[in-house]
Motif scaffolding. Sequence first.
Motif: not given
Length: 61
Positions: A4, A14, A17-18, A20-21, A24-25
């Motif tokens: 991660f 980074c 990525t966060i 996108n994460y 997605s929740l």
Amino acid sequence: MEKFFDPKKSYVACEETIKNYLCSLSDSQLKTLFDNLEYTPFSKLLMQEYKKRFRNTNIDR
């Protein structure tokens, strides 16, 4: 699986990525994470996603 937080990557990668994460929740997962905001290393990004999703609703906190 890719790490991660890979130290070889830039901060921007980074951050993406966060983001996108967080996108997605599910709503309930995001609310749970938001309730524990002080324990997250990316609180500003979490607050932005929370406001984006729930800005039109009144949520009792």
